[in-house]
Scaffold this active site. Structure first.
Site, PDB file in Angstrom:
ATOM      1  N   ASN A   1      -3.255   6.388  -1.001  1.00 58.33           N
ATOM      2  CA  ASN A   1      -2.736   6.808   0.263  1.00 58.33           C
ATOM      3  C   ASN A   1      -2.272   8.325   0.690  1.00 58.33           C
ATOM      4  O   ASN A   1      -2.021   8.586   1.826  1.00 58.33           O
ATOM      5  CB  ASN A   1      -1.862   5.712   1.015  1.00 58.33           C
TER       6      ASN A   1
ATOM      7  N   HIS B   1      -2.159  -2.636  -6.328  1.00 58.75           N
ATOM      8  CA  HIS B   1      -3.034  -2.135  -4.935  1.00 58.75           C
ATOM      9  C   HIS B   1      -4.305  -2.458  -5.072  1.00 58.75           C
ATOM     10  O   HIS B   1      -5.006  -1.407  -5.437  1.00 58.75           O
ATOM     11  CB  HIS B   1      -2.143  -0.653  -4.642  1.00 58.75           C
TER      12      HIS B   1
ATOM     13  N   GLU C   1      -5.246   0.134  -8.180  1.00 51.82           N
ATOM     14  CA  GLU C   1      -4.112   0.782  -8.277  1.00 51.82           C
ATOM     15  C   GLU C   1      -3.001   0.338  -8.777  1.00 51.82           C
ATOM     16  O   GLU C   1      -2.231  -0.290  -8.235  1.00 51.82           O
ATOM     17  CB  GLU C   1      -3.840   2.062  -7.134  1.00 51.82           C
TER      18      GLU C   1
ATOM     19  N   SER D   1       0.724  -1.059   0.179  1.00 54.73           N
ATOM     20  CA  SER D   1      -0.136   0.085   0.076  1.00 54.73           C
ATOM     21  C   SER D   1       0.766   1.205   0.067  1.00 54.73           C
ATOM     22  O   SER D   1       0.151   2.205  -0.246  1.00 54.73           O
ATOM     23  CB  SER D   1      -0.960   0.015   1.216  1.00 54.73           C
TER      24      SER D   1
HETATM   25  N1  CAA Z   1     -15.448  -9.020   2.495  1.00 55.16           N
HETATM   26  C1  CAA Z   1     -16.478  -9.239   1.438  1.00 55.16           C
HETATM   27  N2  CAA Z   1     -17.758  -8.717   1.315  1.00 55.16           N
HETATM   28  C2  CAA Z   1     -17.977  -7.673   2.268  1.00 55.16           C
HETATM   29  C3  CAA Z   1     -16.846  -7.447   3.301  1.00 55.16           C
HETATM   30  C4  CAA Z   1     -15.865  -8.101   3.418  1.00 55.16           C
HETATM   31  N3  CAA Z   1     -14.873  -7.754   4.300  1.00 55.16           N
HETATM   32  N4  CAA Z   1     -17.490  -6.318   4.155  1.00 55.16           N
HETATM   33  C5  CAA Z   1     -18.499  -5.922   3.502  1.00 55.16           C
HETATM   34  N5  CAA Z   1     -18.717  -6.820   2.479  1.00 55.16           N
HETATM   35  C6  CAA Z   1     -19.914  -6.730   1.374  1.00 55.16           C
HETATM   36  C7  CAA Z   1     -21.407  -7.309   2.222  1.00 55.16           C
HETATM   37  O1  CAA Z   1     -21.403  -8.590   2.296  1.00 55.16           O
HETATM   38  C8  CAA Z   1     -22.498  -6.490   1.457  1.00 55.16           C
HETATM   39  O2  CAA Z   1     -22.754  -7.131   0.353  1.00 55.16           O
HETATM   40  P1  CAA Z   1     -24.208  -7.548   0.004  1.00 55.16           P
HETATM   41  O3  CAA Z   1     -24.485  -6.140  -0.744  1.00 55.16           O
HETATM   42  O4  CAA Z   1     -24.138  -8.488  -0.875  1.00 55.16           O
HETATM   43  O5  CAA Z   1     -24.928  -7.618   0.949  1.00 55.16           O
HETATM   44  C9  CAA Z   1     -21.655  -5.244   0.705  1.00 55.16           C
HETATM   45  O6  CAA Z   1     -20.169  -5.298   1.205  1.00 55.16           O
HETATM   46  C10 CAA Z   1     -22.238  -3.930   1.757  1.00 55.16           C
HETATM   47  O7  CAA Z   1     -22.103  -4.402   3.143  1.00 55.16           O
HETATM   48  P2  CAA Z   1     -22.732  -3.880   4.464  1.00 55.16           P
HETATM   49  O8  CAA Z   1     -24.201  -3.621   3.984  1.00 55.16           O
HETATM   50  O9  CAA Z   1     -22.492  -4.783   5.560  1.00 55.16           O
HETATM   51  O10 CAA Z   1     -22.011  -2.366   5.143  1.00 55.16           O
HETATM   52  P3  CAA Z   1     -21.822  -1.107   4.089  1.00 55.16           P
HETATM   53  O11 CAA Z   1     -22.907  -0.887   3.379  1.00 55.16           O
HETATM   54  O12 CAA Z   1     -21.400  -0.094   5.182  1.00 55.16           O
HETATM   55  O13 CAA Z   1     -20.394  -1.392   3.309  1.00 55.16           O
HETATM   56  C11 CAA Z   1     -18.093  -1.436   3.062  1.00 55.16           C
HETATM   57  C12 CAA Z   1     -19.396  -1.874   3.846  1.00 55.16           C
HETATM   58  C13 CAA Z   1     -18.297  -1.803   1.522  1.00 55.16           C
HETATM   59  C14 CAA Z   1     -16.903  -1.768   3.906  1.00 55.16           C
HETATM   60  C15 CAA Z   1     -18.334   0.187   3.178  1.00 55.16           C
HETATM   61  O14 CAA Z   1     -18.689   0.653   4.645  1.00 55.16           O
HETATM   62  C16 CAA Z   1     -17.298   1.018   2.507  1.00 55.16           C
HETATM   63  O15 CAA Z   1     -16.898   1.019   1.152  1.00 55.16           O
HETATM   64  N6  CAA Z   1     -16.247   1.420   3.557  1.00 55.16           N
HETATM   65  C17 CAA Z   1     -15.049   2.048   2.950  1.00 55.16           C
HETATM   66  C18 CAA Z   1     -14.230   1.200   2.411  1.00 55.16           C
HETATM   67  C19 CAA Z   1     -12.655   1.656   2.090  1.00 55.16           C
HETATM   68  O16 CAA Z   1     -12.600   2.915   1.948  1.00 55.16           O
HETATM   69  N7  CAA Z   1     -11.908   0.885   1.669  1.00 55.16           N
HETATM   70  C20 CAA Z   1     -10.608   1.233   1.193  1.00 55.16           C
HETATM   71  C21 CAA Z   1      -9.756   1.111   2.609  1.00 55.16           C
HETATM   72  S1  CAA Z   1      -8.047   1.876   2.318  1.00 55.16           S
HETATM   73  C22 CAA Z   1      -7.068   0.613   1.561  1.00 55.16           C
HETATM   74  O17 CAA Z   1      -7.705  -0.746   1.437  1.00 55.16           O
HETATM   75  C23 CAA Z   1      -5.890   0.790   1.115  1.00 55.16           C
HETATM   76  C24 CAA Z   1      -4.993   0.852   1.905  1.00 55.16           C
HETATM   77  O18 CAA Z   1      -3.744   0.714   1.642  1.00 55.16           O
HETATM   78  C25 CAA Z   1      -4.910   1.244   3.289  1.00 55.16           C
END
Ligand code: CAA
Length: 283
Positions: free
Chosen positions: A190, A140, A152, A119
């Site tokens: 990031n 990424h 990415e 990342s």
């Molecule tokens: N694995 C697989 N599927 C997942 C999951 C996981 N860990 N977490 C959630 N889901 C799925 C759920 O199963 C659900 O699917 P359905 O539509 O089939 O029911 C869907 O995602 C939506 O989940 P929820 O309804 O439970 O909750 P939500 O609407 O709040 O979505 C989320 C959850 C997708 C995580 C959303 O909150 C989100 O987009 N959050 C931001 C995530 C983000 O910013 N990620 C980037 C992080 S930074 C990074 O990764 C890079 C780095 O280098 C640090």
């Protein structure tokens, strides 16, 4: 280049997600980790996600079985001897990554592309541990991998256009959207995300608002799916601090200094969701 066989290193949250989306797209995937229990935990995570797809009617039970049959266990890096692509998702540590890439350079076929899911660590430096830096690239993925659309793609200094194109095509095949970036600290994702999270932590530290208020402002006002403090807990506060340190050191600019409150939480072992406590409490 025609990519068919892939080895994914690391069966944790990111590695198992990557293995899942690759197997769903029809690739043969070896999922590698150091211990049987790590592999089993990753496989259980994949199985859970696929079962949910079946429950939701997005996949049949038969398709689930087929996807799972395309994932094989690997506890030995020598299993990379016949693959076209390796995607490394091991711990974020340059020394460990360079050691892995040096080994992969010796084990994998000459045509194989070596990708890292890092990342924030420089792809060019990882590539320097191999004799094929032109075939080393960053892929990424975002967490949670099965849900997030972005990959990415980071070009190292020596990465060729041909290798970039192969990875771009492969990313599209797994149903993701490739975005090309160059190799600078934090890449694009990031470099923008972490200072926002760090600023949210400063806002809390300086008493401008409560954690709930800060998250509500960003969720309801900017349509972010999670507030920055909740997202920091989800990513892991140790990871957030680590990436801020890389930005701070890499650019030598005080605007990237990590918030003292972030350091304090990490020192306390309050790392977010994974330890049950970060800015919020988890069961
Ligand atoms: N694995 C697989 N599927 C997942 C999951 C996981 N860990 N977490 C959630 N889901 C799925 C759920 O199963 C659900 O699917 P359905 O539509 O089939 O029911 C869907 O995602 C939506 O989940 P929820 O309804 O439970 O909750 P939500 O609407 O709040 O979505 C989320 C959850 C997708 C995580 C959303 O909150 C989100 O987009 N959050 C931001 C995530 C983000 O910013 N990620 C980037 C992080 S930074 C990074 O990764 C890079 C780095 O280098 C640090």
């Amino acid at each position: 280049m025609d990519i068919q066989k892939i080895l994914v290193i690391g069966a944790g949250q990111m590695g198992s997600g990557i293995a899942q989306v690759c197997a769903q797209a029809g690739f043969d995937v070896k999922l590698n980790d150091m211990k049987e229990e790590f592999f089993q935990r990753g496989l259980a995570n994949i199985t859970k996600n696929l079962s949910r797809n079946v429950e939701k009617g997005r996949m049949t039970e038969d398709e689930k079985t087929q996807v799972l049959s395309r994932i094989t266990k690997s506890l030995d890096l020598n299993d990379a001897s016949d693959v076209d692509l390796v995607i490394e998702a091991a711990v974020e540590n340059m020394e460990i990554k360079q050691k892995i890439f040096k080994q992969l350079d010796e084990i994998t076929p000459k045509h194989a592309i070596l990708a890292s899911n890092t990342s924030s660590l420089p792809i060019t430096e990882i590539a320097a541990s191999t004799k094929r830096p032109e075939q080393v690239i960053g892929m990424h993925f975002m967490n949670p991998v099965p849900v997030m659309k972005l990959v990415e793609i980071i070009r190292g200094l020596a990465t060729t256009d041909e290798v970039y194109k192969s990875i771009e095509d492969m990313t599209k095949k797994v149903g993701k959207v490739p975005v090309e970036v160059n190799d600078f600290p934090g890449f694009v994702s990031n470099r923008i995300l972490m200072p926002m999270i760090n600023e949210a932590i400063y806002t809390l530290y300086e008493g401008v608002a409560t954690k709930e208020a800060i998250d509500d402002v960003m969720k309801l006002g900017m349509n972010h799916p999670m507030g920055p403090l909740q997202l920091a807990d989800f990513i892991g506060l140790d990871t957030c601090l680590y990436i801020m340190e890389i930005l701070h050191e890499g650019f030598g600019d005080s605007k990237y200094r990590p918030c003292p409150l972030l350091r304090k939480y990490v020192k306390a072992g309050w790392l977010g969701k994974k330890t049950g406590r970060g800015f919020y409490m988890y069961e």
